[in-house]
Design a protein around this motif. Sequence first.
Motif, PDB file in Angstrom:
ATOM      1  N   GLU A   2       0.765  -1.320   0.357  1.00 18.89           N
ATOM      2  CA  GLU A   2       0.358  -0.012   0.155  1.00 18.89           C
ATOM      3  C   GLU A   2       1.372   1.205   0.146  1.00 18.89           C
ATOM      4  OE1 GLU A   2      -2.283  -3.419   2.636  1.00 18.89           O
ATOM      5  OE2 GLU A   2       0.245  -2.574   2.600  1.00 18.89           O
ATOM      6  N   LEU A   3       1.420   1.301   0.901  1.00 15.40           N
ATOM      7  CA  LEU A   3       2.684   2.442   1.360  1.00 15.40           C
ATOM      8  C   LEU A   3       3.297   2.272  -0.129  1.00 15.40           C
ATOM      9  CD1 LEU A   3       3.973   2.640   4.884  1.00 15.40           C
ATOM     10  CD2 LEU A   3       2.371   3.346   3.132  1.00 15.40           C
ATOM     11  N   ALA A   4       4.443   1.398  -0.678  1.00 16.74           N
ATOM     12  CA  ALA A   4       4.751   1.364  -1.756  1.00 16.74           C
ATOM     13  C   ALA A   4       4.368   2.069  -3.106  1.00 16.74           C
ATOM     14  CB  ALA A   4       5.785  -0.302  -1.951  1.00 16.74           C
ATOM     15  N   LEU A   5       3.136   1.871  -3.685  1.00 15.56           N
ATOM     16  CA  LEU A   5       2.744   2.014  -4.604  1.00 15.56           C
ATOM     17  C   LEU A   5       2.547   2.808  -4.606  1.00 15.56           C
ATOM     18  CD1 LEU A   5       1.403   1.069  -7.111  1.00 15.56           C
ATOM     19  CD2 LEU A   5      -0.666   0.659  -5.894  1.00 15.56           C
ATOM     20  N   LEU A  47       6.626 -13.743  -0.323  1.00 15.25           N
ATOM     21  CA  LEU A  47       6.270 -12.511   1.207  1.00 15.25           C
ATOM     22  C   LEU A  47       5.350 -11.563   0.095  1.00 15.25           C
ATOM     23  CD1 LEU A  47      10.184 -11.870   2.599  1.00 15.25           C
ATOM     24  CD2 LEU A  47       7.732 -12.791   3.516  1.00 15.25           C
ATOM     25  N   ALA A  48       5.799 -11.562  -1.095  1.00 13.63           N
ATOM     26  CA  ALA A  48       4.839 -10.390  -1.490  1.00 13.63           C
ATOM     27  C   ALA A  48       3.434 -11.286  -1.401  1.00 13.63           C
ATOM     28  CB  ALA A  48       5.063 -10.455  -3.168  1.00 13.63           C
ATOM     29  N   ASN A  49       2.369  -9.600  -1.792  1.00 14.69           N
ATOM     30  CA  ASN A  49       1.247 -10.500  -1.906  1.00 14.69           C
ATOM     31  C   ASN A  49       0.264  -9.709  -2.907  1.00 14.69           C
ATOM     32  OD1 ASN A  49      -1.879 -10.348  -1.357  1.00 14.69           O
ATOM     33  ND2 ASN A  49      -1.133  -9.582   0.937  1.00 14.69           N
ATOM     34  N   TRP A  50       0.489 -10.784  -4.109  1.00 12.16           N
ATOM     35  CA  TRP A  50       0.368 -10.718  -5.621  1.00 12.16           C
ATOM     36  C   TRP A  50      -1.730  -9.974  -4.947  1.00 12.16           C
ATOM     37  CZ3 TRP A  50       2.089 -13.521  -9.899  1.00 12.16           C
ATOM     38  CH2 TRP A  50       4.005 -14.269  -9.916  1.00 12.16           C
ATOM     39  N   PRO A  51      -1.965 -10.344  -4.494  1.00  8.84           N
ATOM     40  CA  PRO A  51      -3.871 -10.202  -4.715  1.00  8.84           C
ATOM     41  C   PRO A  51      -3.741  -9.187  -3.992  1.00  8.84           C
ATOM     42  CG  PRO A  51      -3.549 -12.693  -3.717  1.00  8.84           C
ATOM     43  CD  PRO A  51      -2.338 -11.907  -4.253  1.00  8.84           C
ATOM     44  N   LEU A  52      -3.269  -8.578  -3.108  1.00 11.27           N
ATOM     45  CA  LEU A  52      -3.167  -7.740  -2.171  1.00 11.27           C
ATOM     46  C   LEU A  52      -2.527  -6.696  -3.675  1.00 11.27           C
ATOM     47  CD1 LEU A  52      -3.443  -5.026  -0.510  1.00 11.27           C
ATOM     48  CD2 LEU A  52      -1.690  -5.787   0.609  1.00 11.27           C
ATOM     49  N   VAL A  53      -1.830  -6.338  -4.189  1.00  7.01           N
ATOM     50  CA  VAL A  53      -0.398  -6.160  -5.674  1.00  7.01           C
ATOM     51  C   VAL A  53      -1.694  -5.695  -6.112  1.00  7.01           C
ATOM     52  CG1 VAL A  53       1.038  -5.750  -6.875  1.00  7.01           C
ATOM     53  CG2 VAL A  53       1.726  -6.428  -4.677  1.00  7.01           C
ATOM     54  N   LEU A  95      -6.139 -12.758 -11.627  1.00  8.47           N
ATOM     55  CA  LEU A  95      -6.002 -11.918 -10.212  1.00  8.47           C
ATOM     56  C   LEU A  95      -6.624 -10.193 -11.003  1.00  8.47           C
ATOM     57  CD1 LEU A  95      -3.317 -12.240  -8.582  1.00  8.47           C
ATOM     58  CD2 LEU A  95      -5.091 -12.610  -7.514  1.00  8.47           C
ATOM     59  N   PHE A  96      -6.972  -9.928 -12.221  1.00  6.96           N
ATOM     60  CA  PHE A  96      -7.797  -9.193 -12.992  1.00  6.96           C
ATOM     61  C   PHE A  96      -8.463  -8.791 -14.469  1.00  6.96           C
ATOM     62  CE2 PHE A  96      -3.217  -8.369 -11.548  1.00  6.96           C
ATOM     63  CZ  PHE A  96      -2.869  -6.932 -11.654  1.00  6.96           C
TER      64      PHE A  96
END
Length: 264
Positions: A173-176, A217-223, A262-263
Motif C-alpha cells: 500500500e505504501l510502496a505503490l 512474501l509479496a502479496n500478489w492479490p493485494l498488489v 487476479l485481473f
Amino acid sequence: MPDTDLTFAVFTKPWKTQSLEELCAIFHDMGFDAVELTVRPGYQVDPARIAKGLPQAVKVFADNGMRITSLAVEPDEPAITAAAENGIPLLRTMARATPDGYTASEARAQREFDALVPLLDKYKVTLGIQNHSGPFLASSAAGLRALVAKYDRKHVAAVWDCAHCALQGESPELALDIIWPHLAMVNYKNVIWRATTPPEAEYQKWQPYWTGGRFGLANWPLVSALLKKRNYRGVITLSAEYGDEKSVNRLIREDIHWARSLFP
C-alpha cells in the motif's frame, strides 16, 4: 500513467539457448501477450549487434502475435536508438551501489542518467529503473523515488518490483503510493527468506529464495487489487526467477494463469 490496456509480459532471461521462434511458441502457449527481451552477451540479441538483431527479433515476435514491451539492457546510445527505431518504449536496468557508499553511488547514478536524458528525449524512449535488494541502490520504493524523482517520467521512470519491496518489509500500500507518480512498469515475482545455517547456530544467516507467486512474501492479490483501484493499464512483467531452475516452465505457467485471474 500508460493509457494502453493491461499487458502481461515475461522476462526472457531463463531461456538463453532457445531460438526466437522457439521463444514465441513457448510464451504464446503459456498465455503471455509480450516479452521483456534480454539483450545481453550470449542471448538471442547481443548488445554488440543490437542494430541488426533487434529488428529481426521484433519481426519474429510480431509474426507470432506477440510484441516486445521492454528491453533488459545496459542503456547506451545504440540501445536507445535501436529501441526507438523498433517501437520499444522502455529500457529496464538497475543502479548498483559501489564501495564508496550509498550517497556517492546515488550521485554518480544520477549523473549517468543526466547524461542520457538528451538521448532519451530525442528518441522518445524511457529509462526504467527497478528497485532491487542487495548491493543496489533503491532496494525499496522509497529509495527508488529518491533516485528518480528529479526526472520527468517520460525520461527516467520507476519499475516497481513488489517482491524486492517485500524483502525489505515495505508494505505494498505504501510502496505503490510512494512510487505511483513515477511508475512505468510493474514486476511480479515472489520470494522468501531461507536460513542457510542450522537453527542452533550462534548467528543465523539468511538468503532470498525465489519461489512461485502464491508462496512468497509479496502479496500478489493485494498488489493486484491496489493496481486495479488506481486503474493501472500498463505492463506487468513476470520475471520468471525461481530457485528451482529445472521447474521454470511449470512455475511460470502456473504464475501467469494466477496473475491473469487476479485481473478479472
